[in-house]
Design a protein around this motif. Structure first.
Motif, PDB file in Angstrom:
ATOM      1  N   TYR A 166      22.066  32.850   9.975  1.00  0.00           N
ATOM      2  CA  TYR A 166      22.189  32.112   8.723  1.00  0.00           C
ATOM      3  C   TYR A 166      20.846  32.041   7.993  1.00  0.00           C
ATOM      4  N   LYS A 167      19.783  31.789   8.738  1.00  0.00           N
ATOM      5  CA  LYS A 167      18.451  31.708   8.121  1.00  0.00           C
ATOM      6  C   LYS A 167      18.055  33.039   7.493  1.00  0.00           C
ATOM      7  N   MET A 168      18.339  34.130   8.216  1.00  0.00           N
ATOM      8  CA  MET A 168      17.994  35.453   7.704  1.00  0.00           C
ATOM      9  C   MET A 168      18.734  35.744   6.397  1.00  0.00           C
ATOM     10  N   LEU A 169      20.024  35.427   6.359  1.00  0.00           N
ATOM     11  CA  LEU A 169      20.812  35.678   5.153  1.00  0.00           C
ATOM     12  C   LEU A 169      20.328  34.818   3.991  1.00  0.00           C
ATOM     13  N   GLU A 170      19.980  33.576   4.267  1.00  0.00           N
ATOM     14  CA  GLU A 170      19.454  32.723   3.208  1.00  0.00           C
ATOM     15  C   GLU A 170      18.122  33.257   2.691  1.00  0.00           C
ATOM     16  N   HIS A 171      17.255  33.742   3.595  1.00  0.00           N
ATOM     17  CA  HIS A 171      15.970  34.294   3.186  1.00  0.00           C
ATOM     18  C   HIS A 171      16.170  35.502   2.264  1.00  0.00           C
ATOM     19  N   TYR A 172      17.136  36.331   2.592  1.00  0.00           N
ATOM     20  CA  TYR A 172      17.390  37.500   1.735  1.00  0.00           C
ATOM     21  C   TYR A 172      17.847  37.069   0.356  1.00  0.00           C
ATOM     22  N   TYR A 173      18.707  36.056   0.295  1.00  0.00           N
ATOM     23  CA  TYR A 173      19.160  35.586  -1.012  1.00  0.00           C
ATOM     24  C   TYR A 173      17.992  34.994  -1.807  1.00  0.00           C
ATOM     25  N   GLU A 174      17.115  34.279  -1.155  1.00  0.00           N
ATOM     26  CA  GLU A 174      15.991  33.635  -1.830  1.00  0.00           C
ATOM     27  C   GLU A 174      14.861  34.606  -2.151  1.00  0.00           C
ATOM     28  N   GLY A 175      14.913  35.835  -1.621  1.00  0.00           N
ATOM     29  CA  GLY A 175      13.893  36.825  -1.938  1.00  0.00           C
ATOM     30  C   GLY A 175      12.831  37.000  -0.874  1.00  0.00           C
ATOM     31  N   ASN A 176      12.949  36.309   0.249  1.00  0.00           N
ATOM     32  CA  ASN A 176      11.991  36.459   1.351  1.00  0.00           C
ATOM     33  C   ASN A 176      12.510  37.540   2.291  1.00  0.00           C
ATOM     34  N   GLN A 177      12.286  38.809   1.901  1.00  0.00           N
ATOM     35  CA  GLN A 177      12.902  39.931   2.598  1.00  0.00           C
ATOM     36  C   GLN A 177      11.890  40.690   3.455  1.00  0.00           C
ATOM     37  N   ASP A 178      12.416  41.626   4.255  1.00  0.00           N
ATOM     38  CA  ASP A 178      11.601  42.315   5.267  1.00  0.00           C
ATOM     39  C   ASP A 178      10.429  43.089   4.686  1.00  0.00           C
ATOM     40  N   ILE A 179      10.533  43.517   3.445  1.00  0.00           N
ATOM     41  CA  ILE A 179       9.472  44.346   2.872  1.00  0.00           C
ATOM     42  C   ILE A 179       8.132  43.622   2.876  1.00  0.00           C
ATOM     43  N   PHE A 180       8.143  42.310   2.786  1.00  0.00           N
ATOM     44  CA  PHE A 180       6.889  41.557   2.740  1.00  0.00           C
ATOM     45  C   PHE A 180       6.208  41.486   4.106  1.00  0.00           C
ATOM     46  N   ASN A 181       6.920  41.876   5.147  1.00  0.00           N
ATOM     47  CA  ASN A 181       6.328  41.905   6.490  1.00  0.00           C
ATOM     48  C   ASN A 181       5.803  43.288   6.861  1.00  0.00           C
ATOM     49  N   ARG A 182       5.930  44.252   5.953  1.00  0.00           N
ATOM     50  CA  ARG A 182       5.498  45.622   6.239  1.00  0.00           C
ATOM     51  C   ARG A 182       3.983  45.720   6.174  1.00  0.00           C
ATOM     52  N   ALA A 183       3.422  46.470   7.107  1.00  0.00           N
ATOM     53  CA  ALA A 183       1.983  46.724   7.110  1.00  0.00           C
ATOM     54  C   ALA A 183       1.747  48.190   7.465  1.00  0.00           C
ATOM     55  N   LEU A 184       1.248  48.989   6.512  1.00  0.00           N
ATOM     56  CA  LEU A 184       0.949  50.398   6.768  1.00  0.00           C
ATOM     57  C   LEU A 184      -0.379  50.502   7.500  1.00  0.00           C
TER      58      LEU A 184
ATOM     59  N   GLN B  65      31.736  37.660   7.278  1.00  0.00           N
ATOM     60  CA  GLN B  65      30.488  38.283   6.869  1.00  0.00           C
ATOM     61  C   GLN B  65      30.190  37.958   5.408  1.00  0.00           C
ATOM     62  N   GLY B  66      28.904  37.854   5.102  1.00  0.00           N
ATOM     63  CA  GLY B  66      28.493  37.633   3.730  1.00  0.00           C
ATOM     64  C   GLY B  66      28.719  38.873   2.886  1.00  0.00           C
ATOM     65  N   ASP B  67      28.681  38.707   1.575  1.00  0.00           N
ATOM     66  CA  ASP B  67      28.995  39.815   0.674  1.00  0.00           C
ATOM     67  C   ASP B  67      27.941  40.910   0.691  1.00  0.00           C
ATOM     68  N   PHE B  68      26.692  40.591   1.020  1.00  0.00           N
ATOM     69  CA  PHE B  68      25.654  41.637   1.059  1.00  0.00           C
ATOM     70  C   PHE B  68      25.211  41.956   2.478  1.00  0.00           C
ATOM     71  N   GLU B  69      25.869  41.381   3.462  1.00  0.00           N
ATOM     72  CA  GLU B  69      25.394  41.519   4.845  1.00  0.00           C
ATOM     73  C   GLU B  69      25.455  42.960   5.342  1.00  0.00           C
ATOM     74  N   GLN B  70      26.496  43.701   4.982  1.00  0.00           N
ATOM     75  CA  GLN B  70      26.602  45.080   5.454  1.00  0.00           C
ATOM     76  C   GLN B  70      25.677  46.029   4.700  1.00  0.00           C
ATOM     77  N   ALA B  71      25.042  45.549   3.652  1.00  0.00           N
ATOM     78  CA  ALA B  71      24.141  46.402   2.871  1.00  0.00           C
ATOM     79  C   ALA B  71      22.673  46.072   3.132  1.00  0.00           C
ATOM     80  N   LEU B  72      22.374  45.295   4.158  1.00  0.00           N
ATOM     81  CA  LEU B  72      20.991  44.880   4.400  1.00  0.00           C
ATOM     82  C   LEU B  72      20.068  46.075   4.642  1.00  0.00           C
TER      83      LEU B  72
END
Length: 497
Positions: free
Chosen positions: A47-65, A247-254
């Protein structure tokens, strides 16, 4: 009781248990309550992960090249919030038009509809659908709010699924046994200070306050439990599901959302690194006037390398080759997959021109309409239970209502060409009953009422016309004075030759 013997239903958010092991469902044991909470807490990270995606706190911000961090190169992080777009579009599409409820023939639900209006039910339905779209499930609680010492008000509230459980039996019907709502309490310094755990049974509302954590036990209680009776006739906590899988509406498209963000981030990173390219010196170094190596900060801008080629010494800019056309093709492909997977079209696409007809729009929104059909079945099921609970409460207050068989209509919020609809109704007149064709109009829940209004309107129009011509509308057109005289007069045109 051996709590491990309880058969927990893992799929979905409700917790199903063996009714025989549940004991007194109007006073559940600590073991049953603790088991249900422990099972539900296994899902809170999702639930927390799905809420974070909706709020804009997504995995891309954790990326480090790694290479970028070593060389001090750019590592841009760009996020396009497709999750929010999908949820907001689906929520507006589903509940943008108020959900209409019409009583079955011969039944009255005015008291229920008035109660829902007082609760601002349209806003509540929108918030409920948003939870369904994000989390795949949603909960609402009916309760009585105290207005004053002598006045109360029936109220409804959406409950966060991360602190809410509906416990059902493990039969096919999944009959509700009791609900749990638990909230962490904090002291004035913001430190954890136990939990407030509320149990909603078919007759009682029982509250427990713990000292630490959420586990209920005799030694962990801070004071005696508090129990009050409610008058809804059943468990006042209602569970909704978004689909069979919850399932949430965007969950399968994560994964597609992550891929799109990475591609866009890489495009901007490469562009920026191209501007800040490294200068490579092959086979020589910079020297000052005395022939000594020049003091140049080479950590960010210059790299010295052994000679290459026949001459040995050369200078080049170090950049990465970049094919913008191929990248754009890949980005578009991923974006199309996101919209295809979620059934939510890209409204910025050129196919959605502003001059297309309403009927053509429906074809373009066909996939989204199928999604609505699935949502409608589960929403209707929960709303029927809501109506029944409200009816139970109102009947105890002496207000009669019967919501059984009520028609619940969820109309998609899409542009409607009203001219085309009216023309279709006119063309079908005399071929298809008006009680059917009037239902084509948007936001019409009772076509029969429209038919009756049209009859009354026509009668009023006839009366207005007769008044304008000076006819005495209290007399019938078959009266003698409309025939040209008394019935005993055989002269004139009525006389036989």
């Amino acid at each position: 009781m051996d709590i491990s013997m309880i058969n927990g239903h893992k799929r979905g958010s409700d917790i199903a248990i063996d009714r025989e092991l549940a004991g007194d469902i109007n006073n559940p044991s600590y073991d049953v309550i603790n088991y249900a909470i422990n099972q539900q807490r296994k899902r809170t990270e999702r639930y927390k992960m799905l809420e974070h995606y909706y709020e804009g706190n997504q995995d891309i911000f954790n990326r480090a090249l790694q290479l970028s961090s070593k060389l001090g190169r750019s590592d841009e992080k760009v996020m396009t919030n497709h999750a929010k777009y999908i949820t907001d579009m689906v929520t507006g599409f589903t509940t943008g038009n108020p959900i209409s409820i019409a009583a079955a023939d011969g039944k009255d639900i005015k008291a229920i509809l008035d109660a829902q209006d007082e609760m601002d039910i349209d806003s509540h339905n929108t918030e409920l659908e948003k939870d369904l779209s994000v989390f795949g499930c949603a909960y609402e609680l009916l309760y009585v709010k105290k207005i004053s010492d002598v006045e109360t008000q029936l109220s409804i509230e959406k409950i966060d699924p991360r602190g809410c459980i509906l416990v059902t039996d493990d039969t096919l019907d999944k009959n509700p046994l009791f609900g749990i709502y638990y909230v962490e309490k904090k002291d004035l310094s913001g430190n954890p200070n136990g939990y407030l755990i509320t149990i909603y049974t078919q007759k009682w509302i029982i509250q427990y306050r713990t000292k630490t954590g959420y586990e209920l036990s005799e030694t962990n209680l801070a004071g005696n439990p508090n129990a009050i009776q409610h008058y809804f006739g059943d468990v006042p906590l209602i569970s909704y599901r978004n689909n069979e899988e919850r399932q949430g509406d965007f969950e399968q498209a994560l994964s597609l959302i992550n891929a799109y963000n990475e591609l866009q981030s890489d495009r901007i990173t490469d562009k920026k690194n191209f501007v800040d390219a490294l200068l490579v010196l092959y086979g020589f170094t910079f020297e000052d006037e005395d022939g000594e190596p020049a003091h140049i900060d080479k950590s960010q801008t210059i790299i010295e390398a052994p000679g290459k080629g026949e001459d040995g010494a050369s200078v080049e800019w170090l950049t990465k080759s970049f094919d913008e056309a191929q990248m754009q093709t890949l980005v578009k492909s991923v974006k199309d997959d996101i919209h295809q997977t979620t059934y939510v079209p890209n409204m910025n696409d050129e196919n959605f021109a502003g001059n297309i007809s309403g009927e053509a729009m429906k074809y373009k929104l066909f996939a989204l309409l199928q999604l609505l059909a699935t949502k409608q079945r589960y929403l209707t099921r929960g709303i029927r239970r809501r109506l029944q609970l409200i009816q139970n409460f109102l009947e105890l207050k002496g207000q009669q209502a019967d919501a059984s068989g009520a028609t619940i209509q969820i109309s998609p919020n899409i542009p409607v060409n009203l001219t085309d609809v009216v023309n279709n109704i006119k063309n079908a007149d005399g071929i298809i009953p008006r009680a059917f064709t009037f239902a084509w109009l948007p936001n019409v829940s009772d076509p029969e009422e429209l038919v009756n209004q049209m009859k009354q309107q026509k009668a009023d129009d006839v009366k207005d016309s007769q008044d304008a011509l000076g006819f005495d509308t209290t007399k019938n057109i078959d009266d003698d004075e409309f025939k040209g005289g008394d019935t005993g007069d055989t002269s004139g045109t009525n006389k036989q030759p």
